[in-house]
Design a protein around this motif. Structure first.
Motif, PDB file in Angstrom:
ATOM      1  N   TYR A 163       0.820  -1.211   0.000  1.00 28.16           N
ATOM      2  CA  TYR A 163       0.000   0.000   0.000  1.00 28.16           C
ATOM      3  C   TYR A 163       0.859   1.268   0.000  1.00 28.16           C
ATOM      4  N   ALA A 164       2.061   1.179   0.529  1.00 32.00           N
ATOM      5  CA  ALA A 164       2.978   2.323   0.436  1.00 32.00           C
ATOM      6  C   ALA A 164       3.338   2.596  -1.019  1.00 32.00           C
ATOM      7  N   ALA A 208      12.416   4.504  -7.794  1.00 28.58           N
ATOM      8  CA  ALA A 208      13.119   3.505  -6.986  1.00 28.58           C
ATOM      9  C   ALA A 208      12.326   3.209  -5.715  1.00 28.58           C
ATOM     10  N   GLY A 209      11.692   4.250  -5.156  1.00 30.33           N
ATOM     11  CA  GLY A 209      10.871   4.045  -3.966  1.00 30.33           C
ATOM     12  C   GLY A 209       9.694   3.128  -4.234  1.00 30.33           C
ATOM     13  N   ILE A 210       9.041   3.319  -5.369  1.00 27.42           N
ATOM     14  CA  ILE A 210       7.904   2.458  -5.734  1.00 27.42           C
ATOM     15  C   ILE A 210       8.369   1.023  -5.962  1.00 27.42           C
ATOM     16  N   LEU A 211       9.451   0.864  -6.725  1.00 22.93           N
ATOM     17  CA  LEU A 211       9.951  -0.475  -7.039  1.00 22.93           C
ATOM     18  C   LEU A 211      10.420  -1.203  -5.781  1.00 22.93           C
ATOM     19  N   PHE A 212      11.064  -0.470  -4.877  1.00 18.72           N
ATOM     20  CA  PHE A 212      11.521  -1.090  -3.630  1.00 18.72           C
ATOM     21  C   PHE A 212      10.321  -1.620  -2.844  1.00 18.72           C
ATOM     22  N   ASP A 213       9.309  -0.788  -2.674  1.00 24.14           N
ATOM     23  CA  ASP A 213       8.135  -1.199  -1.903  1.00 24.14           C
ATOM     24  C   ASP A 213       7.431  -2.404  -2.534  1.00 24.14           C
ATOM     25  N   PHE A 236      18.533   1.266   1.915  1.00 20.54           N
ATOM     26  CA  PHE A 236      17.290   2.042   1.900  1.00 20.54           C
ATOM     27  C   PHE A 236      16.911   2.502   3.307  1.00 20.54           C
ATOM     28  N   HIS A 237      16.857   1.563   4.232  1.00 19.88           N
ATOM     29  CA  HIS A 237      16.354   1.889   5.568  1.00 19.88           C
ATOM     30  C   HIS A 237      17.354   2.692   6.402  1.00 19.88           C
ATOM     31  N   ILE A 238      18.621   2.393   6.288  1.00 18.70           N
ATOM     32  CA  ILE A 238      19.609   3.156   7.058  1.00 18.70           C
ATOM     33  C   ILE A 238      19.681   4.593   6.550  1.00 18.70           C
TER      34      ILE A 238
END
Length: 429
Positions: A163-164, A208-213, A236-238
């Motif tokens: 959903y993100a 990249a944010g969409i593909l990562f999620d 990504f998270h760090i």
């Protein structure tokens, strides 16, 4: 498929996740005191903006919250060491849910996510080994569990990621508009700003944010991409933790990796057991609880699609929907109190009784404005009418009117699942 999920696997991944979760809970709870978050939200304010319908949680206010958060920190330690695990997990989940529902002025999606993770963990035998419970209470010992048990947690974070990604599919994200706002707000270094303002970089960041999620969970499951996915997850998270200052969520998300990798990876941590100890459970209990639980989790983020208006503007259906780091809202607000008998009016000085955090959030949040008007109404012995002049800017667009200035807010009703007519339906260009 049924055979795959019913298969018993080593519980090492879940046990390690329990330890990491407990440490993160302790860090979040004690850190909220040390870093002043408890002061800002519960001590320095006269009240907090609880979720509508949970006014009784105003009891969670004042200096007693130091004790409250300290207790949650201690519960985190008990969870980590596996002492009275079930009791500690249940009590923490109830207490953290109270904190989450008691305030909205400092909203963060990981507060909600931690509630859901806590609920799931209450049902899982995460204290089967490497815990004081397994040492002192032999009946709690286990070395295996059905594969579907840790998958409950994996499914929960998969819902979050999915959903993100869906929430990011809107013009300001896809064309890099919000990426520019976000990235320009995290640094003053000219070299980085020059890069962050390049169109190609903004689009790279956005997509990249969409593909990562969308693909990080499948990539972690597939052995061929797992190492790359783990590296991408840490990067990504760090980076988000350093730049966006979003609390424990990046580390909580990384903790889920231990649930996905082969449990045999962690054999070096545990003493080798000759006889596997199978955790006994009643499957009907899990079915009756978790089927409706996850149905709700799948439906809640969709509710804004059936509510009139653009959620980006109205905020209706925004919360509990994994709409994370998507927009910048800036508001302007005046509240006018009118005496119906004399028709005399005055502007209410709300800034004198709210904290800076509350003022900033109130100015652009329709539900907080409605709540605050009901609070003002109660201050008068005689009936009054309350009108608001509210304008909001989304992602640095021109300010537009948010709430109908002709509506008496003392008579306005609030509905969680339908459009509230006192919120205007503006189109964002």
């Amino acid at each position: 498929m049924k055979k795959y999920f019913s298969e018993h696997i080593e519980n090492s991944g879940l046990v390690i996740f329990r330890i990491l979760l407990g440490l993160l809970i302790a860090s979040e709870s004690f850190g909220a005191i040390i870093l002043g978050w408890v002061d800002t939200i519960f001590i320095n304010s006269k009240f907090s903006f609880n979720f509508i319908g949970f006014d009784f949680l105003q009891i969670l206010h004042g200096e007693k919250m130091y004790v409250y958060f300290s207790m949650m920190g201690i519960l985190g330690i008990l969870i980590a060491i596996g002492l009275f695990y079930r009791f500690s997990m249940i009590l923490f989940t109830i207490m953290w849910a109270g904190v989450y529902l008691a305030q909205k002025e400092s909203y963060n999606n990981h507060y909600y996510f931690l509630v859901l993770v806590g609920v799931i963990m209450c049902f899982l035998p995460a204290n089967g080994k490497l815990s004081l419970d397994s040492k002192f209470f032999p009946k709690t010992q286990s070395t295996t569990l059905p594969r579907w048990m840790p998958f409950l947690l994996i499914f929960q974070i998969s819902i979050l990621y999915f959903y993100a990604a869906v929430a990011k599919i809107y013009p300001d994200w896809l064309d890099g508009t919000f990426s520019r706002i976000l990235l320009n707000g995290i640094t003053q270094h000219q070299f980085l700003l020059d890069i962050f303002n390049q169109k190609w970089f903004l689009l790279l960041y956005a997509y990249a944010g969409i593909l990562f999620d969308l693909f990080i969970i499948p990539a972690l499951f597939w052995k061929r991409t797992r190492v790359l996915a783990i590296i991408a997850s840490f990067a990504f998270h760090i980076s988000n933790s350093i730049t966006l200052k979003i609390g424990i969520f990046p580390f909580l998300a990384l903790s889920f990796i231990v649930l996905i990798v082969d449990p045999k990876t962690f054999q070096f941590i545990f003493k080798k057991s000759e006889t596997p100890k199978i955790y006994p459970f009643k499957s009907n209990l899990y079915v009756w609880f978790f089927v409706p639980f996850f149905i709700l989790q799948l439906l809640f983020p969709l509710r804004h699609f059936v509510i009139k208006g653009d959620v980006l503007f109205t905020e209706e259906g925004h919360r509990l929907s994994w709409r994370m780091m998507l927009r910048e809202r800036i508001g302007e607000l005046k509240i006018k109190v009118v005496d119906p008998k004399t028709e005399l009016s005055r502007y209410y000085d709300y800034e004198s009784e709210l904290t800076s955090t509350q003022i900033k959030t109130l100015k652009h949040s329709p539900d907080l404005i409605w709540q605050y008007c009901q609070r003002i109404k109660k201050q008068y012995k005689e009936p009054v009418a309350i009108y608001v002049e509210s304008r909001v800017s989304i992602n640095r667009r021109p300010f537009v009117t948010l709430i109908d200035e002709n509506v008496d807010m003392t008579k306005a009703q609030f509905n969680y699942f339908q459009h509230n007519d006192w919120i205007l339906l503006q189109k964002l260009d």
